[in-house]
Scaffold this active site. Structure first.
Site, PDB file in Angstrom:
ATOM      1  N   PRO A 360       0.827  -1.211   0.000  1.00 51.23           N
ATOM      2  CA  PRO A 360       0.000   0.000   0.000  1.00 51.23           C
ATOM      3  C   PRO A 360       0.864   1.266   0.000  1.00 51.23           C
ATOM      4  O   PRO A 360       2.073   1.212   0.264  1.00 51.23           O
ATOM      5  CB  PRO A 360      -0.801  -0.119   1.292  1.00 51.23           C
ATOM      6  CG  PRO A 360      -0.042  -1.067   2.144  1.00 51.23           C
ATOM      7  CD  PRO A 360       0.675  -1.993   1.228  1.00 51.23           C
ATOM      8  N   PRO A 361       0.257   2.420  -0.292  1.00 52.87           N
ATOM      9  CA  PRO A 361       1.011   3.683  -0.298  1.00 52.87           C
ATOM     10  C   PRO A 361       1.552   4.015   1.091  1.00 52.87           C
ATOM     11  O   PRO A 361       0.953   3.687   2.114  1.00 52.87           O
ATOM     12  CB  PRO A 361      -0.029   4.728  -0.732  1.00 52.87           C
ATOM     13  CG  PRO A 361      -1.130   3.951  -1.356  1.00 52.87           C
ATOM     14  CD  PRO A 361      -1.144   2.616  -0.685  1.00 52.87           C
ATOM     15  N   GLY A 362       2.723   4.654   1.116  1.00 55.17           N
ATOM     16  CA  GLY A 362       3.262   5.162   2.369  1.00 55.17           C
ATOM     17  C   GLY A 362       4.054   4.182   3.192  1.00 55.17           C
ATOM     18  O   GLY A 362       4.433   4.489   4.316  1.00 55.17           O
ATOM     19  N   THR A 366       9.576   3.381  -2.408  1.00 56.78           N
ATOM     20  CA  THR A 366      10.539   4.187  -3.169  1.00 56.78           C
ATOM     21  C   THR A 366      11.788   4.485  -2.345  1.00 56.78           C
ATOM     22  O   THR A 366      12.922   4.368  -2.834  1.00 56.78           O
ATOM     23  CB  THR A 366       9.877   5.500  -3.625  1.00 56.78           C
ATOM     24  OG1 THR A 366       8.716   5.192  -4.403  1.00 56.78           O
ATOM     25  CG2 THR A 366      10.840   6.325  -4.463  1.00 56.78           C
ATOM     26  N   SER A 683     -13.343 -12.661  -0.798  1.00 55.31           N
ATOM     27  CA  SER A 683     -13.080 -13.087   0.578  1.00 55.31           C
ATOM     28  C   SER A 683     -14.215 -12.729   1.551  1.00 55.31           C
ATOM     29  O   SER A 683     -14.013 -12.756   2.752  1.00 55.31           O
ATOM     30  CB  SER A 683     -11.774 -12.460   1.064  1.00 55.31           C
ATOM     31  OG  SER A 683     -11.855 -11.056   1.019  1.00 55.31           O
ATOM     32  N   LYS A 726      -4.966  -7.892   6.367  1.00 48.25           N
ATOM     33  CA  LYS A 726      -6.268  -8.011   7.044  1.00 48.25           C
ATOM     34  C   LYS A 726      -6.095  -8.161   8.555  1.00 48.25           C
ATOM     35  O   LYS A 726      -6.846  -7.564   9.342  1.00 48.25           O
ATOM     36  CB  LYS A 726      -7.038  -9.200   6.473  1.00 48.25           C
ATOM     37  CG  LYS A 726      -7.440  -9.009   5.014  1.00 48.25           C
ATOM     38  CD  LYS A 726      -8.108 -10.253   4.456  1.00 48.25           C
ATOM     39  CE  LYS A 726      -8.506 -10.055   2.990  1.00 48.25           C
ATOM     40  NZ  LYS A 726      -9.133 -11.252   2.418  1.00 48.25           N
TER      41      LYS A 726
END
Length: 807
Positions: A360-362, A366, A683, A726
């Site tokens: 996920p982002p963050g 990078t 799911s 999850k």
């Protein structure tokens, strides 16, 4: 002695001189030098007698002592007009030809050659036809003299002003600039009429040759004049520029480029192309558009790092230290990088690896790639692929297009300046495609270790070796990445951070960074751990730490304002109690240790692009005819899960104590809150089934249990993906009991130990196992047909339980 001395067909014995490369004709005067001993004796004998001598041309001029067979039988009886003895013993003669003669016999006498010669003279009567032929010959000879650069016009024309055919033909023959064989053939043609025809034919051919020569001469002269003019102007321009103190870039450009090509250590094919292009550039005008294209192409060929490599750090201990300084956690990723370095230290030229950091982002994908470059000592370049839809962005444009350029791969290799950089392909999941091609297909060659050693960019049009590059791709999701491209990459998943990891990241990295950015002294401004915990729990709810950094930056801005007002001596230790003064009202409620049990409401777990989330599924009924309504902006997969759940409940109605005809009396409505957010995935099957069973049996579902899994119509629970995300989501929301498929037990190894210790995992194989855990009590099987209550069943959702969620 005059010509009248000899009669036609008379025999005469005369001293003979063989000539080299000279044919003497009657009625003409010619000078030549005599040097051979026999020839000198023959000349002296002639001078002592009547000055008559016989001259005949050698068949081969290279022979010094010619025999009778080496001398032409037809020659000329000549009169010595003048003789001059030279200092070296040779004699220079000026002779005048009188008659043709045929050698009948040769003999030696007094050291010189004597020839028995038969005098040949043919005279012909001038007829009108012959006169016309003579005029034609004279006219052609005039043209010939005009075109010939070596014959003086006035002198030549005066010599042919004769009316006797034989004399005319001999005079013209003597002045023709043709070969010795041709002249000898004319000498051996006795009849003036035949000689005249041969001369006309020769003159026609020679005039045509001279015209072609003159045309070529004029063209060459014109080009030379142009070249001389350009050279003169060029030299003048250089002198002017030197006076002005400027340099002419064109002067040594070709030599400089040639030297750079030799020093670039290109592969053979690339070097051949570069030299070929340099040759084309040499002949082009410097200001032409083609010269600019060639120059740009050569500059790109020279700028690409064909052989330059950055020195690689293979010290594993140092690399581990750098990675730990830059990132907290991510142990598996760090292990993989250290393994890579270990292999590099054992193998001299291993193939470049292709890693894909998915998460996920963050979460630091990078920045992790930058740390890998730092740890390995390589150059770092980054290519953002988000929104790229043109294949030419990867492979470049062909040079036939206006404004053609290499692709981003070659451009960034030039920027790196080395063959072995760390090359980050950012957002590889967000490429698209249109009529200009599919960039993801173009990446197949780049990211294949078996093919990228011969990568061809359309602009360079020659192979470039990418096998030494360490490619790292990043992606939020993998289902949008084409399977063929995904197959070429080694996927490393970054699921997100736990609460303790986020606190450590904030204290070690984010807070010091933001304090420095906002000009604050870290010794005077401190964040308590409980304050950081409250920021994470009450103001952010994410897998990564990007929003956490934003909230810290917001606090730093407000502190900076106070520092400016109160002076540089201002100190602050930020307690949790004053957090609302800086960030306002909390955006999220604190964790709840226990949820109330509700009928028709089940808690599921979902995986999203931004990490894991909990998913509250609500079910209710109303009078109707068995219609199933699904709301909450569900995708096709979730709608199919809902239909499968309903079919399962209908098939097990009697075992579950449910009226078998409920689908004829009631409509069922299944809703997932946050209707504006699209939700899809395989799911949510057991969660929907639990909500339906709870609704129809009037047994409350447990609010402190979250579940994930898909079901079949037979009630089997199937495994799912994204378990770690999850589980972390359930942990964030304070849920402690989690139902997961038994086949996912192996994935629990990815869950951090401190999280596992706080959770109770329930492994299930069938839907019956799920209901035993998820419902407040077990449903009793129906003993007979009973009237199902027609009133709507269920409680209003507990306040605060309908949180913003996505699936």
């Amino acid at each position: 002695m005059t010509q009248a001395t000899f009669k036609n067909d008379s025999l005469e014995t005369l001293p003979m001189v063989p000539l080299r490369d000279v044919v003497v004709f009657p009625h003409t005067m010619i000078p030549f030098v005599v040097g051979r001993r026999t020839s000198l004796l023959a000349v002296e004998h002639a001078l002592s007698q009547n000055k008559k001598i016989f001259l005949s041309t050698q068949k081969d001029a290279k022979i010094d002592n010619p025999s009778a067979d080496d001398i032409n039988a037809i020659g000329t009886i000549a009169n010595i007009i003048q003789s001059l003895k030279l200092p070296n013993g040779n004699i220079k003669l000026l002779v005048e030809g009188n008659f043709r003669g045929r050698v009948l016999e040769l003999h030696e006498q007094e050291g010189c050659s004597f020839a028995l010669v038969k005098v040949i003279e043919r005279k012909t009567q001038v007829t009108p036809d012959l006169e016309k032929e003579m005029q034609k010959a004279v006219s052609l000879f005039e043209k010939y003299v005009k075109l010939s650069p070596n014959l003086p016009y006035e002198t030549m024309i005066s010599t042919i002003r004769v009316t006797e055919p034989g004399r005319l033909t001999d005079t013209i023959s003597a002045h023709l600039q043709v070969g010795i064989e041709e002249k000898q053939r004319l000498l051996e043609t006795f009849e003036p009429k035949d000689r005249l025809e041969a001369i006309v034919e020769i003159l026609d051919n020679e005039i045509e040759k001279l015209r072609v020569d003159r045309k070529i001469h004029h063209r060459v002269k014109k080009q030379m004049e142009k070249a001389q003019k350009e050279y003169y102007l060029s030299e003048k321009m250089k002198a002017i520029q030197q006076e002005l103190g400027r340099k002419d870039d064109r002067v040594n450009e070709v030599e400089e480029l040639k030297q750079k090509i030799e020093e670039a250590r290109m592969p053979k094919e690339a070097k051949e192309k570069a030299l070929q292009e340099l040759k084309r550039l040499e002949v082009m005008p410097p200001i032409s558009a083609e010269a600019t294209v060639s120059r740009n192409y050569l500059e790109w060929l020279l700028a690409v790092p064909w052989s330059k490599k950055s020195k690689e750090n293979r010290d594993i201990t140092r690399a581990e230290k750098i990675l730990n300084e830059d990132h907290y956690g991510l142990e598996k990723i760090k292990e993989r990088i250290v393994e890579f370095l270990a292999v590099r230290s054992l193998v001299k030229n291993p193939k470049g690896s292709i890693l894909c950091l998915a998460g996920p982002p963050g979460v630091g994908k990078t920045s992790l790639a930058q740390s890998i470059a730092k740890a390995t000592g390589r150059k770092f370049v980054r290519l953002s692929l988000g929104g790229v839809r043109d294949e030419a962005e990867i492979r470049g444009h062909r040079r036939t297009y206006i404004g053609a350029f290499p692709g981003q791969i070659i451009q960034l290799m030039k920027k790196a300046g080395a063959r072995n950089p760390v090359f980050l392909l950012d957002e590889v999941d967000k490429m698209s495609m249109d009529f200009r091609g599919d960039p993801s297909a173009a990446l197949l060659e780049v990211l294949d270790p078996e093919q990228n050693a011969t990568f061809v960019d359309h602009y360079l049009d020659t192979e470039f070796d990418l096998s030494q590059v360490m490619f790292i791709a990043t992606a939020n999701v993998l289902h949008t990445v084409p399977p063929a491209l995904k197959d070429r990459m080694e996927v490393l998943r970054l699921a997100g951070y736990t609460l303790s990891e986020k606190i450590n990241i904030a204290q070690r990295f984010l807070i010091p960074k933001q304090l420095k950015t906002h000009g604050l002294d870290p010794d005077k401004i401190t964040f308590e751990d409980l304050t950081v915990r409250d920021i994470i729990e009450k103001y952010t709810r994410e897998a990564g730490v990007r929003n956490l950094e934003r909230e810290v930056a917001s606090i730093c801005r407000k502190i900076a304002r106070r520092v400016v007002k109160e002076g540089p001596g201002f100190t602050l230790s930020l307690p949790p109690a004053v957090l609302s003064d800086y960030l306002g009202v909390p955006k999220f409620r604190a964790k709840e240790t226990e949820k109330k049990n509700e009928i028709g409401v089940a808690v599921g777990l979902a995986w999203t692009e931004i990490g894991g989330e909990i998913l509250t599924i609500e079910a209710t009924q109303m009078k109707g005819k068995g219609k199933l309504t699904l709301t909450g902006k569900l995708g096709d997969v979730m709608q199919e899960s809902a239909h499968a759940a309903l079919s399962y409940v209908r098939g097990r109605a009697q075992d579950l104590g449910v009226d078998e005809d409920f689908h004829r009396k009631f409509d069922i409505h299944i809703h997932i809150p946050e209707g504006a957010i699209p939700k899809d995935g395989p799911s949510a099957g057991i969660t929907m089934t639990t909500a339906l069973v709870s609704l129809l049996t009037r047994i409350p579902a447990r609010g402190d249990v979250a579940m994930t899994g898909e079901i079949t119509l037979r009630g089997k629970v199937l495994p799912i993906g994204g378990l770690k995300e999850k589980v972390l989501a359930a942990h964030r929301f304070g849920i402690r009991t989690i139902i997961i498929p038994r086949d996912n037990e192996k994935d629990l190894a990815d869950v951090p130990p401190e999280v596992q210790s706080e959770l109770d995992f329930k492994l299930v194989d069938t839907m019956d196992d799920v209901l035993k855990i998820a419902l407040a009590r077990q449903p009793a099987p129906a003993t007979g047909k009973e009237e199902f209550q027609e009133k709507a069943i269920g409680q209003a959702p507990e306040e605060g339980s309908d949180r913003p969620m996505a699936h």
